[in-house]
Design a protein around this motif. Structure first.
Motif, PDB file in Angstrom:
ATOM      1  N   ALA A  34       0.813  -1.210   0.000  1.00 43.66           N
ATOM      2  CA  ALA A  34       0.000   0.000   0.000  1.00 43.66           C
ATOM      3  C   ALA A  34       0.845   1.259   0.000  1.00 43.66           C
ATOM      4  O   ALA A  34       0.353   2.334  -0.316  1.00 43.66           O
ATOM      5  CB  ALA A  34      -0.936   0.003   1.207  1.00 43.66           C
ATOM      6  N   SER A  35       2.147   1.125   0.353  1.00 46.70           N
ATOM      7  CA  SER A  35       2.912   2.365   0.471  1.00 46.70           C
ATOM      8  C   SER A  35       4.116   2.422  -0.462  1.00 46.70           C
ATOM      9  O   SER A  35       4.208   3.323  -1.292  1.00 46.70           O
ATOM     10  CB  SER A  35       3.376   2.548   1.919  1.00 46.70           C
ATOM     11  OG  SER A  35       4.064   1.394   2.351  1.00 46.70           O
ATOM     12  N   VAL A  36       5.053   1.479  -0.355  1.00 43.43           N
ATOM     13  CA  VAL A  36       6.329   1.699  -1.050  1.00 43.43           C
ATOM     14  C   VAL A  36       6.436   1.027  -2.412  1.00 43.43           C
ATOM     15  O   VAL A  36       7.219   1.459  -3.247  1.00 43.43           O
ATOM     16  CB  VAL A  36       7.528   1.246  -0.170  1.00 43.43           C
ATOM     17  CG1 VAL A  36       7.672   2.175   1.008  1.00 43.43           C
ATOM     18  CG2 VAL A  36       7.362  -0.182   0.269  1.00 43.43           C
ATOM     19  N   ILE A  37       5.704  -0.020  -2.663  1.00 45.08           N
ATOM     20  CA  ILE A  37       5.891  -0.725  -3.931  1.00 45.08           C
ATOM     21  C   ILE A  37       5.177   0.027  -5.045  1.00 45.08           C
ATOM     22  O   ILE A  37       3.983   0.334  -4.925  1.00 45.08           O
ATOM     23  CB  ILE A  37       5.378  -2.165  -3.811  1.00 45.08           C
ATOM     24  CG1 ILE A  37       6.278  -2.918  -2.829  1.00 45.08           C
ATOM     25  CG2 ILE A  37       5.366  -2.859  -5.158  1.00 45.08           C
ATOM     26  CD1 ILE A  37       5.724  -4.197  -2.353  1.00 45.08           C
ATOM     27  N   PRO A  38       5.916   0.356  -6.135  1.00 47.24           N
ATOM     28  CA  PRO A  38       5.288   1.144  -7.205  1.00 47.24           C
ATOM     29  C   PRO A  38       4.022   0.451  -7.730  1.00 47.24           C
ATOM     30  O   PRO A  38       4.050  -0.739  -8.018  1.00 47.24           O
ATOM     31  CB  PRO A  38       6.369   1.205  -8.288  1.00 47.24           C
ATOM     32  CG  PRO A  38       7.649   0.930  -7.567  1.00 47.24           C
ATOM     33  CD  PRO A  38       7.314   0.048  -6.408  1.00 47.24           C
ATOM     34  N   TYR A  39       2.970   1.190  -7.801  1.00 47.15           N
ATOM     35  CA  TYR A  39       1.664   0.728  -8.288  1.00 47.15           C
ATOM     36  C   TYR A  39       1.028  -0.353  -7.414  1.00 47.15           C
ATOM     37  O   TYR A  39      -0.036  -0.851  -7.730  1.00 47.15           O
ATOM     38  CB  TYR A  39       1.754   0.245  -9.752  1.00 47.15           C
ATOM     39  CG  TYR A  39       2.301   1.312 -10.652  1.00 47.15           C
ATOM     40  CD1 TYR A  39       1.494   2.381 -11.035  1.00 47.15           C
ATOM     41  CD2 TYR A  39       3.615   1.286 -11.068  1.00 47.15           C
ATOM     42  CE1 TYR A  39       2.000   3.390 -11.820  1.00 47.15           C
ATOM     43  CE2 TYR A  39       4.135   2.290 -11.847  1.00 47.15           C
ATOM     44  CZ  TYR A  39       3.315   3.345 -12.223  1.00 47.15           C
ATOM     45  OH  TYR A  39       3.822   4.351 -12.987  1.00 47.15           O
ATOM     46  N   GLY A  40       1.703  -0.707  -6.308  1.00 54.04           N
ATOM     47  CA  GLY A  40       1.126  -1.709  -5.410  1.00 54.04           C
ATOM     48  C   GLY A  40      -0.206  -1.252  -4.854  1.00 54.04           C
ATOM     49  O   GLY A  40      -1.166  -2.023  -4.765  1.00 54.04           O
ATOM     50  N   ALA A  41      -0.256   0.040  -4.501  1.00 58.24           N
ATOM     51  CA  ALA A  41      -1.488   0.555  -3.900  1.00 58.24           C
ATOM     52  C   ALA A  41      -2.643   0.481  -4.890  1.00 58.24           C
ATOM     53  O   ALA A  41      -3.737   0.042  -4.541  1.00 58.24           O
ATOM     54  CB  ALA A  41      -1.278   1.991  -3.426  1.00 58.24           C
ATOM     55  N   VAL A  42      -2.365   0.876  -6.146  1.00 58.85           N
ATOM     56  CA  VAL A  42      -3.446   0.851  -7.134  1.00 58.85           C
ATOM     57  C   VAL A  42      -3.933  -0.577  -7.356  1.00 58.85           C
ATOM     58  O   VAL A  42      -5.137  -0.838  -7.410  1.00 58.85           O
ATOM     59  CB  VAL A  42      -2.973   1.455  -8.471  1.00 58.85           C
ATOM     60  CG1 VAL A  42      -4.113   1.479  -9.464  1.00 58.85           C
ATOM     61  CG2 VAL A  42      -2.455   2.854  -8.245  1.00 58.85           C
TER      62      VAL A  42
END
Ligand code: FES
Lengths: 211, 121, 151
Positions: free
Chosen positions: A69-77
């Motif tokens: 949800a925070s640091v992984i690119p596009y993980g939150a989306v």
């Protein structure tokens, strides 16, 4: 050329060349079954992608969700898409059922398909619930604990069922390897086959599944 | 019954797919999915159930677990499964009536839950 | 060509096939259930040991990463399990209100662990605790009555 012909034939084989005009009317179906299937596809794709970064386990579960949800690119989306598609699927599946009842599409010869539909509803709800548990938060731990205790109330098979489905969640984190495997592999596979049967049956019984 | 070419269906489906995907992506760009409370945080004073299990959480407040969380849900499920045969026995009114009864009970419990918790997680 | 009188007609072969598939399916049910319900890889000891600390006073004191809370009682110690007797959620002691609160369906227990509100049916469980020199040994597998809490 021949190959193209075969492909086309196959497409027309699984999809009808002619459909009842009524089935095309948006007001008749509201596209609810189709949207549910679309949500399932979105859930499968985003789900596999989430698996690359998610780790089940007492504290790993929550931490990997936080990372996503925070640091992984596009993980939150991706996670948001997975979450919202899940919520939408529960709603559209329920509304699809209301529509089927309203148009009386459960009547013979469609009883069997109605029962398949009800089991798909149940699987959808279990999938939604297990996804909530995999978040690994305190809320999910509480939910898992309550669910385990409730399942254990079922005489005879309850205790075994709870152990096989939940593993041993703590009251503070619902994320376990058992739930992970059920959520990511076992239940979606069953849902996939049941859906295939559901759609095939819709056509066989003379309707069509418009989106 | 009137028949129309399947192609018309395809284009309609395509439109619905694009439209729904657009809505889904918009939702996920705008609204963050909740993450809940860390297991390492101090113990929660109040744990809210996921919204689809809100009806069960409300039932558990007032009914013994074997009734509110085992028997009643199973009865509702049995009623749903039996709908085609209820329809055969008592016609549309019985089928629609029992479906509505189950739906209304679940709906009322859900609204009750949401009113109690203001919003779901 | 098939011999009409042979035991291995096509029909018989098919039948044998079906029966063996169903039989092996049924036979695998028991091993499968044993496999899926096993908890051999997550067995935990029921025994918790810790150093006696001055923090354990007359108020319940939480032992980290466990569900055990301890306090001094009379000459010895009392240990209570913070597991709600309704459906197992973890309850927490609020020392200013001197009550236990369950997050799940709102059960409330008094300081001694007796339910005073909500759906909880029973007292919080007391478990055996023993002081050996400067360590406390808690056996969470051994539930004791409130009168025998000091071991
Ligand atoms: S589990 Fe504590 S009140 Fe239900």
């Amino acid at each position: 050329m021949t190959q193209k012909r075969t492909q086309e034939n196959f497409l027309w084989h699984i999809r009808a060349r002619q459909v009842p005009a009524r089935a095309l009317s948006v007001v008749y179906t509201f596209c609810l079954g189709g949207i549910s299937f679309l949500a399932f596809v979105v859930l499968a794709v985003t789900g596999v992608l989430l698996m690359f970064h998610y780790q089940p386990g007492y504290s790993d579960g929550y931490h990997s969700v936080l990372n996503l949800a925070s640091v992984i690119p596009y993980g939150a989306v991706l996670r948001n898409l997975h979450y919202w598609a899940g919520q939408i699927m529960v709603i559209t599946v329920a509304l699809h059922m209301v529509r089927v009842v309203w148009t009386q599409s459960y009547r013979p010869p469609r009883e069997l398909n109605w029962v398949v539909g009800v089991s798909l509803l149940v699987i959808t709800i279990i999938l939604d619930f297990s996804g909530y548990l995999l978040r690994g938060s305190q809320e999910s731990g509480a939910a898992a604990t309550v669910a385990v205790h409730i399942l254990q109330l079922v005489p005879g098979i309850g205790v075994g069922l709870a152990a096989a489905f939940f593993g041993h969640p703590t009251a503070l984190s619902g994320s376990t390897l058992m739930i992970y495997v059920w959520h990511c592999v076992a239940l979606p596979s069953v849902a996939f086959y049941l859906q295939g049967y559901h759609f095939w049956r819709v056509r066989k019984d003379g309707g069509i599944k418009p989106l | 019954m009137d028949k129309v070419p399947g192609r018309k269906l395809w284009s309609k489906e395509g439109l619905v797919v694009i439209f729904s995907l657009a809505i889904g992506i918009l939702l996920s760009l705008l609204l963050q999915a909740p993450v809940g409370t860390s297991p390492q945080a101090p113990l929660l004073a109040h744990a809210v159930a996921p919204w689809i299990f809100g009806p069960v959480q409300i039932a558990l407040l007032y009914l013994p677990p074997w009734l509110g969380a085992v028997l009643l849900p199973l009865a509702a499920l049995a009623c749903l499964t039996a709908l085609p045969w209820l329809g055969k026995l008592g016609g549309r009114r019985l089928a629609l009536g029992s479906f509505a009864a189950v739906g209304i009970i679940i709906g009322v419990l859900l609204l009750w839950f949401m009113g109690r918790e203001y919003w779901w997680h | 060509m098939e011999d009409e009188n042979s035991v291995l007609t096509r029909r018989n072969l098919l039948r044998i096939g079906w029966v063996s598939i169903i039989a092996s399916g049924l036979l695998s049910l028991w091993p499968l259930s044993q496999y899926l319900t096993s908890s051999e890889d997550s067995l935990q000891s029921d025994i918790i040991t810790l150093k006696i600390s001055p923090l354990i006073g007359n108020q319940w004191y939480h032992i980290e990463n466990t569900r055990v809370w301890l306090k001094r009682a009379g000459q010895g110690y009392a240990a209570i399990l913070a597991t709600c007797t309704h459906l197992g959620c973890e309850v927490a002691y609020n020392s200013s209100q001197q009550k236990w609160f369950c997050p799940c369906h709102g059960s409330v227990y008094n300081a001694e662990g007796t339910p005073i509100a909500g759906p909880a049916p029973r007292d919080l469980a007391r478990v055996a605790v023993k002081a050996v020199n400067d360590t406390l040994i808690v056996n969470i597998g051994k539930v004791v009555g409130m009168d025998r809490q000091i071991l």
